[in-house]
Design an enzyme around this catalytic site. Structure first.
Site, PDB file in Angstrom:
ATOM      1  N   ASP A   1      46.687  -9.368  49.772  1.00 53.09           N
ATOM      2  CA  ASP A   1      48.223  -9.789  50.132  1.00 53.09           C
ATOM      3  C   ASP A   1      48.535 -11.088  49.711  1.00 53.09           C
ATOM      4  OD1 ASP A   1      50.872  -8.743  50.709  1.00 53.09           O
ATOM      5  OD2 ASP A   1      50.576  -9.524  52.691  1.00 53.09           O
TER       6      ASP A   1
ATOM      7  N   CYS B   1      55.009 -10.352  47.854  1.00 52.15           N
ATOM      8  CA  CYS B   1      56.552  -9.912  48.188  1.00 52.15           C
ATOM      9  C   CYS B   1      57.433 -10.801  47.262  1.00 52.15           C
ATOM     10  CB  CYS B   1      56.821 -10.197  49.634  1.00 52.15           C
ATOM     11  SG  CYS B   1      56.581 -11.945  50.093  1.00 52.15           S
TER      12      CYS B   1
HETATM   13  C1  LIG Z   1      51.709 -13.143  52.400  1.00 58.32           C
HETATM   14  S1  LIG Z   1      51.034 -14.046  53.543  1.00 58.32           S
HETATM   15  C2  LIG Z   1      49.881 -12.902  54.373  1.00 58.32           C
HETATM   16  C3  LIG Z   1      50.645 -11.806  55.174  1.00 58.32           C
HETATM   17  C4  LIG Z   1      49.720 -10.636  55.791  1.00 58.32           C
HETATM   18  N1  LIG Z   1      48.870  -9.929  54.827  1.00 58.32           N
HETATM   19  C5  LIG Z   1      50.280  -9.852  56.701  1.00 58.32           C
HETATM   20  O1  LIG Z   1      50.522  -8.515  56.328  1.00 58.32           O
HETATM   21  O2  LIG Z   1      50.560 -10.197  57.753  1.00 58.32           O
HETATM   22  C6  LIG Z   1      49.731 -14.914  52.687  1.00 58.32           C
HETATM   23  C7  LIG Z   1      48.571 -15.705  53.553  1.00 58.32           C
HETATM   24  O3  LIG Z   1      47.685 -15.932  52.438  1.00 58.32           O
HETATM   25  C8  LIG Z   1      46.995 -17.090  53.170  1.00 58.32           C
HETATM   26  N2  LIG Z   1      46.340 -18.121  52.187  1.00 58.32           N
HETATM   27  C9  LIG Z   1      46.913 -18.838  51.097  1.00 58.32           C
HETATM   28  N3  LIG Z   1      45.946 -19.051  50.264  1.00 58.32           N
HETATM   29  C10 LIG Z   1      44.963 -18.290  50.694  1.00 58.32           C
HETATM   30  C11 LIG Z   1      43.369 -18.386  50.183  1.00 58.32           C
HETATM   31  N4  LIG Z   1      42.918 -19.084  48.862  1.00 58.32           N
HETATM   32  N5  LIG Z   1      42.568 -17.619  50.821  1.00 58.32           N
HETATM   33  C12 LIG Z   1      42.699 -16.965  51.871  1.00 58.32           C
HETATM   34  N6  LIG Z   1      44.044 -16.896  52.415  1.00 58.32           N
HETATM   35  C13 LIG Z   1      44.860 -17.681  51.789  1.00 58.32           C
HETATM   36  C14 LIG Z   1      48.101 -17.910  53.732  1.00 58.32           C
HETATM   37  O4  LIG Z   1      47.740 -18.767  54.613  1.00 58.32           O
HETATM   38  C15 LIG Z   1      48.915 -16.794  54.266  1.00 58.32           C
HETATM   39  O5  LIG Z   1      48.650 -16.321  55.649  1.00 58.32           O
END
Ligand SMILES: C[S@@+](CC[C@H](N)C(=O)[O-])C[C@H]1O[C@@H](n2cnc3c(N)ncnc32)[C@H](O)[C@@H]1O
Length: 437
Positions: free
Chosen positions: A175, A228
């Site tokens: 996601d 999103c």
């Molecule tokens: C759209 S949000 C996720 C929402 C979550 N899936 C939910 O349903 O509650 C995207 C997330 O990706 C994380 N993120 C950003 N870059 C990332 C990376 N390289 N590896 C893992 N997570 C990452 C961010 O910290 C953020 O919390």
């Protein structure tokens, strides 16, 4: 709402005749959803006790709309009992598309704050293992708490780069971090960060994340990619890149629902959710599979025994996996080998801590138990004013219970936390960081 000019131009090109409808939808209120935690309670049983007016979300059997103007579900004791999670309705689609099965080892790669991880958990059998990861350690703390509140035990919560996770997975959810265009109605404050970083910034990150996730996927495994946002560069172009780079990956169809739009650029198996066509915010979902035969390695859930007097209160069938003592902490961890060198926030369930040699049960343990699994229970009616007093960390009148020592405090049979009775005195052991405010 003042939309960025570049975004308006992009959306006009994307939606053509539908643009005016989209624009009109931005001045209508957002939809709010809750998802029943079916690991604790069936949808049918929840609907019998639901204090809220609920309408079903068509693409998620445990998802419901509630009236955010009139109801405050985060303030209800059932929320503190982990009976449901508050989740934006469109965001309930990826977790359904992933279709969790017995014995799945699952990665939620970008998991905080945990909407989709808690949804995955609600579909998991004891033979499954969830690795829930987010690169941000501070956001992963919130993720851990949400998983604990849901009662998840077969898990590893990590805060690392996905490629450093030394497992192979049957199911993966990415996601991805994105420009968030689909959330402008609900969170207009996202527009200012969009002005700094739009789809051109995120697209490279998303391709890289998807590449790495494919490397962790077993043959025959399935991967869901979601965002999103509406930007084609963050959606179809990322999927097309993945298909071009990994010839063993193919796109699978996702069941459609009224109002869903197909993916663009020939990727018609993908689904696009627009706020002017469905009751929810903007979302994109793709389902991919890796060629080959599925070869599962289910997590064994053998019962174990551990010499700790407190555990005589608990049904011994509860203790599955193995016990692991790390300094003052005692954990119940899945039987899988735990990786070294990874930034792990939690392996399995924190059972409790030893303070001056005395075991103190954790809040997470209370949330993972069922009422029948503990021998001393204070079960309060939801209308009893002691429920909120307990959740606020106050003492409660316990004279009519005739109990002594550790008790599991429940609301209508659903555990909330622990307390300790000594004579007429009730000591509240509800975790101070979880208190009702
Ligand atoms: C759209 S949000 C996720 C929402 C979550 N899936 C939910 O349903 O509650 C995207 C997330 O990706 C994380 N993120 C950003 N870059 C990332 C990376 N390289 N590896 C893992 N997570 C990452 C961010 O910290 C953020 O919390």
């Amino acid at each position: 709402m003042k939309l960025p000019g570049s975004f308006e131009r992009q959306m006009k090109q994307l939606l053509q005749d539908g643009y005016e409808d989209y624009l009109a939808s931005l001045s209508r209120p957002s939809y709010y959803g809750l998802r029943v935690n079916t690991a604790k309670i069936s949808v049918e049983d929840f609907l019998k006790i639901s204090p809220f007016e609920l309408q079903p979300v068509p693409w998620c059997p445990s998802g419901f709309y509630y009236d955010a103007a009139g109801e405050k579900p985060a303030k209800h004791p059932y929320y503190h009992a982990g009976l449901y999670y508050l989740q934006e309705p469109s965001a309930m689609l990826p977790g359904e598309v992933l279709k969790i099965e017995e014995g799945d080892v699952i990665l939620d790669g970008c998991a905080a704050p945990g909407g989709k991880s808690t949804q995955i958990f609600s579909h998991m059998a004891d033979s499954c293992l969830l690795v829930s990861n987010d690169i941000s350690a501070s956001r992963a703390q919130g993720l851990l708490r949400n998983l604990e509140m849901a009662g998840c035990t077969n898990m590893l919560v990590t805060a690392d780069q996905v490629e450093r996770i030394p497992f192979r997975f049957d199911k993966i959810l990415i996601d991805a971090p994105c420009s968030g265009q689909g959330m402008f109605r609900r969170q207009p404050q996202l527009i200012s960060s969009y002005l700094k970083r739009d789809g051109s910034y995120y697209s490279a990150i998303q391709k890289d994340l998807l590449d790495k996730a494919v490397g962790l996927l077993k043959s025959g495994g399935k991967l869901v990619y979601s965002t999103c946002t509406f930007d084609v560069r963050e959606n179809e172009e990322v999927i097309q890149y993945c298909l071009d780079e990994h010839p063993d990956m193919k796109l699978l169809p996702i069941r459609s629902c009224e109002g869903f739009a197909d993916g663009l650029n020939g990727l018609t198996f993908c689904r696009r959710l627009y706020p002017h066509k469905i009751k929810g915010e903007g979302h994109f979902v793709a389902l991919l599979a890796k060629e080959g035969m599925v070869n599962k390695t289910p997590v064994s859930s053998e019962v174990f025994q551990y010499d700790e007097p407190f555990f005589s209160h608990i049904d011994q069938q509860f203790f599955r996996g193995r016990a692991l003592r790390i300094e003052d902490r005692l954990l119940m961890v899945p039987s899988a080998d735990l990786p070294a060198g990874l930034r792990i926030l939690r392996s399995g369930l924190l059972l409790g801590r030893y303070r001056s040699g005395i075991f103190e049960p954790s809040q997470a343990l209370a949330m993972a138990l069922r009422k029948e699994q503990f021998d001393q229970v204070i079960d309060l009616r939801v209308s009893d004013e002691r429920v909120l007093r307990y959740l606020k960390g106050e003492t409660i009148d316990c004279r009519n219970f005739n109990l002594e020592g550790w008790v599991l405090v429940c609301v209508e049979g659903w555990p909330l936390g622990f307390g300790k009775i000594s004579g007429d005195i009730f000591k509240n052991r509800y975790d101070r960081n979880w208190r009702y405010v």
